[in-house]
Design a protein around this motif. Structure first.
Motif, PDB file in Angstrom:
ATOM      1  N   UNK B   6       0.862  -1.183   0.000  1.00 23.59           N
ATOM      2  CA  UNK B   6       0.000   0.000   0.000  1.00 23.59           C
ATOM      3  C   UNK B   6       0.897   1.230   0.000  1.00 23.59           C
ATOM      4  N   UNK B   7       0.770   2.027  -1.023  1.00 24.36           N
ATOM      5  CA  UNK B   7       1.569   3.257  -1.126  1.00 24.36           C
ATOM      6  C   UNK B   7       0.633   4.428  -0.864  1.00 24.36           C
ATOM      7  N   UNK B   8       0.714   5.009   0.324  1.00 25.40           N
ATOM      8  CA  UNK B   8      -0.251   6.016   0.752  1.00 25.40           C
ATOM      9  C   UNK B   8       0.371   6.826   1.871  1.00 25.40           C
ATOM     10  N   UNK B   9       0.229   8.153   1.782  1.00 25.49           N
ATOM     11  CA  UNK B   9       0.895   8.969   2.800  1.00 25.49           C
ATOM     12  C   UNK B   9      -0.005   9.320   3.975  1.00 25.49           C
ATOM     13  N   UNK B  15      -4.028   2.498   6.773  1.00 24.53           N
ATOM     14  CA  UNK B  15      -4.502   1.402   7.620  1.00 24.53           C
ATOM     15  C   UNK B  15      -5.771   0.810   7.064  1.00 24.53           C
ATOM     16  N   UNK B  16      -6.621   1.653   6.681  1.00 19.07           N
ATOM     17  CA  UNK B  16      -7.926   1.239   6.181  1.00 19.07           C
ATOM     18  C   UNK B  16      -7.772   0.404   4.911  1.00 19.07           C
ATOM     19  N   UNK B  17      -6.887   0.827   4.037  1.00 27.03           N
ATOM     20  CA  UNK B  17      -6.655   0.062   2.809  1.00 27.03           C
ATOM     21  C   UNK B  17      -6.051  -1.308   3.157  1.00 27.03           C
ATOM     22  N   UNK B  18      -5.138  -1.309   4.119  1.00 27.99           N
ATOM     23  CA  UNK B  18      -4.551  -2.593   4.518  1.00 27.99           C
ATOM     24  C   UNK B  18      -5.625  -3.527   5.042  1.00 27.99           C
ATOM     25  N   UNK B  51      -0.427  -4.023  -5.777  1.00 27.17           N
ATOM     26  CA  UNK B  51       0.028  -2.735  -5.231  1.00 27.17           C
ATOM     27  C   UNK B  51      -1.094  -1.725  -5.353  1.00 27.17           C
ATOM     28  N   UNK B  52      -1.396  -1.041  -4.244  1.00 28.15           N
ATOM     29  CA  UNK B  52      -2.395   0.027  -4.279  1.00 28.15           C
ATOM     30  C   UNK B  52      -1.635   1.350  -4.253  1.00 28.15           C
ATOM     31  N   UNK B  53      -1.720   2.097  -5.332  1.00 24.61           N
ATOM     32  CA  UNK B  53      -0.890   3.290  -5.494  1.00 24.61           C
ATOM     33  C   UNK B  53      -1.738   4.547  -5.365  1.00 24.61           C
ATOM     34  N   UNK B  72       8.496  -3.406 -14.985  1.00 26.75           N
ATOM     35  CA  UNK B  72       9.412  -4.370 -14.384  1.00 26.75           C
ATOM     36  C   UNK B  72       8.708  -5.523 -13.682  1.00 26.75           C
ATOM     37  N   UNK B  73       7.481  -5.276 -13.217  1.00 30.21           N
ATOM     38  CA  UNK B  73       6.791  -6.328 -12.455  1.00 30.21           C
ATOM     39  C   UNK B  73       5.423  -6.569 -13.045  1.00 30.21           C
ATOM     40  N   UNK B  74       5.371  -7.159 -14.212  1.00 26.39           N
ATOM     41  CA  UNK B  74       4.095  -7.314 -14.903  1.00 26.39           C
ATOM     42  C   UNK B  74       3.118  -8.249 -14.179  1.00 26.39           C
ATOM     43  N   UNK B  75       3.594  -9.088 -13.313  1.00 25.74           N
ATOM     44  CA  UNK B  75       2.696 -10.012 -12.629  1.00 25.74           C
ATOM     45  C   UNK B  75       1.999  -9.346 -11.443  1.00 25.74           C
ATOM     46  N   UNK B  76       2.407  -8.121 -11.141  1.00 29.81           N
ATOM     47  CA  UNK B  76       1.833  -7.397 -10.003  1.00 29.81           C
ATOM     48  C   UNK B  76       0.623  -6.608 -10.459  1.00 29.81           C
ATOM     49  N   UNK B  77      -0.513  -6.814  -9.759  1.00 35.63           N
ATOM     50  CA  UNK B  77      -1.710  -6.024 -10.076  1.00 35.63           C
ATOM     51  C   UNK B  77      -1.520  -4.608  -9.584  1.00 35.63           C
ATOM     52  N   UNK B  78      -1.560  -3.702 -10.466  1.00 35.46           N
ATOM     53  CA  UNK B  78      -1.308  -2.316 -10.095  1.00 35.46           C
ATOM     54  C   UNK B  78      -2.622  -1.560 -10.071  1.00 35.46           C
ATOM     55  N   UNK B  79      -3.052  -1.174  -8.882  1.00 37.27           N
ATOM     56  CA  UNK B  79      -4.359  -0.512  -8.754  1.00 37.27           C
ATOM     57  C   UNK B  79      -4.155   0.891  -8.212  1.00 37.27           C
TER      58      UNK B  79
END
Lengths: 716, 213
Positions: B6-9, B15-18, B51-53, B72-79
């Motif tokens: 989770x990438x969030x400042x 926390x909520x996203x986690x 990954x939640x961006x 670089x990480x095509x198998x990672x779901x990027x949301x």
């Protein structure tokens, strides 16, 4: 084509004939001049047969023919006997003297008696060398040929018009008039009397024919003024005058012919005025007529002023006749150009200038003549006085007239630009797209104003002055302006300059407006970003800490925030797009709550656009309605119906489930907000409820113009 | 899904996203990064499945990260996670290769459902974004097949642009829900490819990348 070749042939024959006749008399090689009051004629130059035998300055007083002597008078050299001898007797006497002289010249050796008593014998050449023919001869031959060719070619190309036939006849008349004059006016000394007489008669006939035919042309062009018989009638009248002249029964002899000529000019002027009145409201015809009249005016008036008028006052202007003919040729040239539609749109200024110029010159001459004849003043004094008089009175008069004329033709409109621009830009704020056409409309009051698919590079006049092409401003198209001043006049170069100036100013204005809008847009984006970063982030944090009740309220707030940010820069959105979003949202909410959705849209809905406030309020009302249904009724199904009716959108949301009848509903915030928003939309909201079924009906008028939401955000 | 990022400042939001991730995929290990640079470090050392961006990070836009992940990480779901659901904000992210988006203000249950849907192969697609995608794919595009939409896919986009949900789209097209979902995934993929192709072309043109041929 055949007509043209025939005309060319005739012209060639005429030139050849002139040459033959001019060269046929025996040639002495002398240039002679007559001085008033002195005896005989003075030699100016002697060459050819006389070279070495006679000198310049010597005077010849008679020619010997056998035993008889034929005296020489200065009159014998008269270039134009019409003008030199007003009455028939002196004229006939002149012809007889010419005959005697011609017989004397026909000898193989011609004895010339000088004033000091000597007798010099000259052996003449059999024909005059071409080199000796003076400039005046060639000028008049040129006028003859060119006049005829012009008339004939016009008729060849425009045979269907009666006017062109008469034009050809004027060409014929010109040829006769100028050709005959070329022969006798440039003779060395004498022509055989009978020949001379006939040439003179042909000259009169040509002049009268020309005049009559010209009036007939004016009668027919630009449109026929009366019965077509007047043309031949006119020709017949002038033919009769000519016959009378032939028979020498005209009362004032040669003066009558000149008078008939001048009378013809007056008649032509009257017909022209009549035609002029008839062309009111038809600017192209009027322009054609103007051109026609201009060239005619300059030509004939010039001729009259130079040759005929002084001639009638007794001044011998025979020498200038050739040049007078040259000016009449200008008529033909002008006609040809006018028919080629040359510069019809600049006529007002040219017309005035030409009239002023010729009129001014004529005024000086007229005043001079008046001083000479009425006050008996001598020449230099008379001329000086005339010039002074004309200068002090005429020039100021001309200036005053100029301003009056130019104002009438609207040529001083440059002064109007500031006022016009103020009106167009400030008082009635127009969209940038309409600034240019509206200005053009006010400037020129055209009959037609159409946008152009391809914008021209610069302002220009087209269609012989009936159209003005103006490039567009920015991305908007150019314009074609037709028929200025409600079709009463053509566009002039001043108009083009004016349009260019106005357009340049408007371009600046539009650029400025664009710059302002851009800075407003930047400001909007800044505000939106700030809202997002600051307020949005705080609300989110609150949301994730809140309990479910509060969470819902905060969610509504966030939704509002979204709508506000969206509305800051939003263009009106098509209704179908907004509906698609609501539909998707409805589905999502109902899917989460396991409620079925039926969406029914009456197709097709009109292409309405919603401005930001409308989007906001409608979205909130719908969301509130669905929230209510989901919260209170635990429905199994929600049904939405949309239809268009008489400029308004009709929307109904129905749900089943546990419904209380309306009176038992608590008037919570939701209901109140729905009603107030509906009111802001200018619509109506009704809720019907019965056991197991609630229907909310909304009617929103959408054809009304947006409620001022397009006004830019005021910063500062 | 075993590892997530989770990438969030904003702390509470992170926390909520986690929490949502844990509920959607029980047993998942979730890492948290507050800045782009932290995220990059984590990306380098871990194999991530999702990954939640957040788009607005203190040290830059999340779009750079999305580019990195999808490259670089095509198998990672990027949301992408965001407050704003309108296309103006999301479109650049989707263009960069995000495979879906989540609205941060939705209730947890909806978030969980959306996450599970993504895992099932049903990425979200809003009408506004669908409209824009329709504009991107011209009907007579001379592009190769891997970048062109099939007729079915185009129809799917049209129906979604009208506001229909996946179930209705499947019904209208006469296919199963799975097939319809497949169309949507294909659309995303092709959009990503076509965006990347455009970007690569641009880079080659600018001389930044040595072309292979």
């Amino acid at each position: 084509m055949r007509m043209l070749s025939l005309a060319l042939l005739i012209a060639a024959l005429a030139i050849a004939l002139c040459l033959v006749l001019a060269r046929s008399p025996p040639y002495l090689g002398l240039r002679l001049n007559g001085d008033e009051g002195a005896e005989g004629v003075r030699i100016e130059r002697a060459h050819g047969p006389s070279a070495g035998r006679l000198r310049a300055g010597e005077r010849i007083v008679a020619l010997r023919n056998g035993s008889a002597a034929v005296p020489l008078q200065p009159d014998d050299l008269a270039i134009e006997p019409d003008i030199a001898f007003a009455d028939y007797q002196p004229f006939d006497a002149f012809m007889q003297r010419q005959q005697a002289l011609a017989e004397a010249l026909a000898q193989s050796a011609v004895p010339l008696v000088l004033d000091d008593g000597r007798v010099v014998e000259i052996i003449p050449f059999h024909g005059r060398p071409i080199r000796d023919l003076p400039f005046e001869f060639w000028l008049q031959v040129f006028v003859a040929a060119a006049g005829w060719l012009l008339g004939a070619s016009i008729w060849a190309f425009r045979r269907e018009q009666a006017a062109s036939l008469y034009l050809m006849i004027t060409g014929l008349g010109t040829m006769l008039m100028a050709g005959s004059a070329a022969i006798y006016s440039t003779r060395e000394l004498a022509l055989p009397g009978a020949r001379f007489l006939w040439l003179s008669r042909v000259n009169h006939g040509g002049a009268l024919l020309c005049m009559a035919a010209f009036i007939a042309v004016l009668f027919h062009y630009p449109r026929r003024l009366g019965r077509g018989l007047w043309g031949p009638a006119l020709l017949a009248i002038y033919l009769l005058i000519w016959l009378a002249d032939l028979l020498q029964i005209l009362p004032l002899a040669n003066r009558t012919v000149q008078g008939a000529f001048l009378g013809g000019v007056a008649l032509a002027a009257a017909v022209a005025a009549w035609q002029w009145r008839g062309t009111r409201g038809d600017p192209l015809r009027r322009a054609a007529l103007q051109w026609f009249l201009l060239s005619w005016f300059v030509g004939t008036f010039g001729f009259m002023v130079i040759v005929v008028m002084p001639g009638m006052a007794g001044i011998d202007t025979g020498k200038l006749q050739a040049y007078g003919f040259g000016m009449t040729w200008l008529i033909s040239l002008g006609l040809a150009l006018g028919i080629a539609r040359y510069r019809l749109f600049d006529l007002e200024t040219w017309w005035f200038r030409a009239v002023a110029l010729v009129g001014g010159g004529a005024a000086v001459i007229a005043v001079d003549l008046a001083f000479v004849s009425l006050l008996g003043l001598r020449q230099p004094a008379a001329l000086t006085l005339a010039l002074a008089f004309a200068g002090w009175i005429y020039f100021p008069l001309r200036q005053w007239l100029a301003t009056k004329v130019f104002q009438r033709f609207g040529l001083l409109r440059m002064r109007d630009i500031p006022r016009l621009l103020r009106e167009v830009i400030a008082d009635t704020p127009l969209e940038a797209e309409h600034l240019l056409p509206e200005s053009l409309r006010r400037l020129f009051a055209p009959l037609q104003l159409t946008p152009l698919a391809r914008t021209p590079r610069k302002v220009r006049i087209a269609g012989n002055g009936s159209m003005l092409l103006v490039p567009g401003i920015g991305r908007w198209p150019g314009w074609e302006v037709r028929w200025a001043d409600n079709g009463t006049r053509l566009f002039t170069r001043q108009d083009a300059q004016l349009a260019d100036a106005v357009r340049a100013v408007l371009e600046r204005v539009v650029a400025y407006q664009d710059a302002v809008e851009q800075s407003i847009e930047r400001e909007r984006n800044r505000v939106a970003a700030d809202l997002h970063d600051d307020v949005g982030a705080r609300l989110l944090t609150l949301l994730h800490r809140a309990d479910p009740e509060q969470a819902q309220a905060i969610r509504e707030t966030l939704a509002s925030l979204r709508l506000v940010v969206h509305g800051l820069g939003a263009q009106p959105q098509p209704l179908v797009d907004a509906l698609a979003e609501w539909r998707a949202e409805l589905h999502e909410r109902c899917e989460a709550a396991r409620v079925g959705v039926i969406w029914h849209e009456a197709a097709p809905l009109p292409e309405w656009r919603l401005d930001a406030p409308q989007q906001l309020h409608l979205a909130r009302v719908l969301r509130e309605a669905v929230s209510n249904a989901l919260r209170h009724a635990a429905p199994t199904r929600i049904e939405v119906r949309l239809a268009a009716e008489a400029g308004a959108l009709r929307l109904s949301i129905a749900n089943d489930g546990a419904c209380l009848p309306p009176p038992q509903w608590q008037a919570g915030n939701g209901l109140r907000s729905m009603r107030s928003r509906t009111q802001k939309l200018g619509g109506e909201l009704t809720i019907e409820a019965e056991e197991g079924h609630v229907v909310l009906r909304l009617r929103v008028p959408l054809d009304a113009p947006p409620s001022g939401a397009d006004k830019p955000l005021r910063i500062g | 899904m075993q590892r997530g990022l989770v990438i969030e400042d904003l702390a509470t939001t992170a926390d909520w996203l986690s929490r949502a991730l844990h509920e959607a995929f029980p047993g998942i290990v979730v890492e948290h990064a507050e800045t782009l640079s932290d995220a990059r470090i984590i990306l380098q050392r871990s194999m991530l499945d999702i990954a939640l961006v957040d788009l607005d990070l203190p040290d830059g836009s999340g779009i750079d990260l999305i580019n990195l992940i999808s490259a670089r990480h095509p198998h990672c779901h990027c949301i992408v996670t965001t407050i704003y659901g309108d296309d103006r904000h999301l479109f650049p992210a989707l263009r960069a290769g995000a495979q879906g988006y989540l609205l941060k203000d939705q209730p947890v249950e909806r978030l969980v459902a959306a996450l599970q849907a993504i895992d099932r192969g049903e990425p979200p697609l809003s009408p506004a974004i669908a409209r824009r995608l329709l504009g991107m794919f011209a009907p007579n595009d001379p592009a190769p097949a891997e970048r062109k939409l099939t007729a079915r896919e185009r129809e799917t986009l049209v129906l979604i642009a009208k506001g229909l949900r996946l179930a209705e789209v499947a019904e209208q097209l006469g296919v199963t829900r799975n097939t319809a979902a497949g169309f949507v995934k294909a659309i995303y993929r092709k959009f990503n490819i076509s965006s990347r192709a455009e970007a690569a072309l641009e880079a080659t043109r600018l001389g930044l990348v040595k072309s292979a041929f």
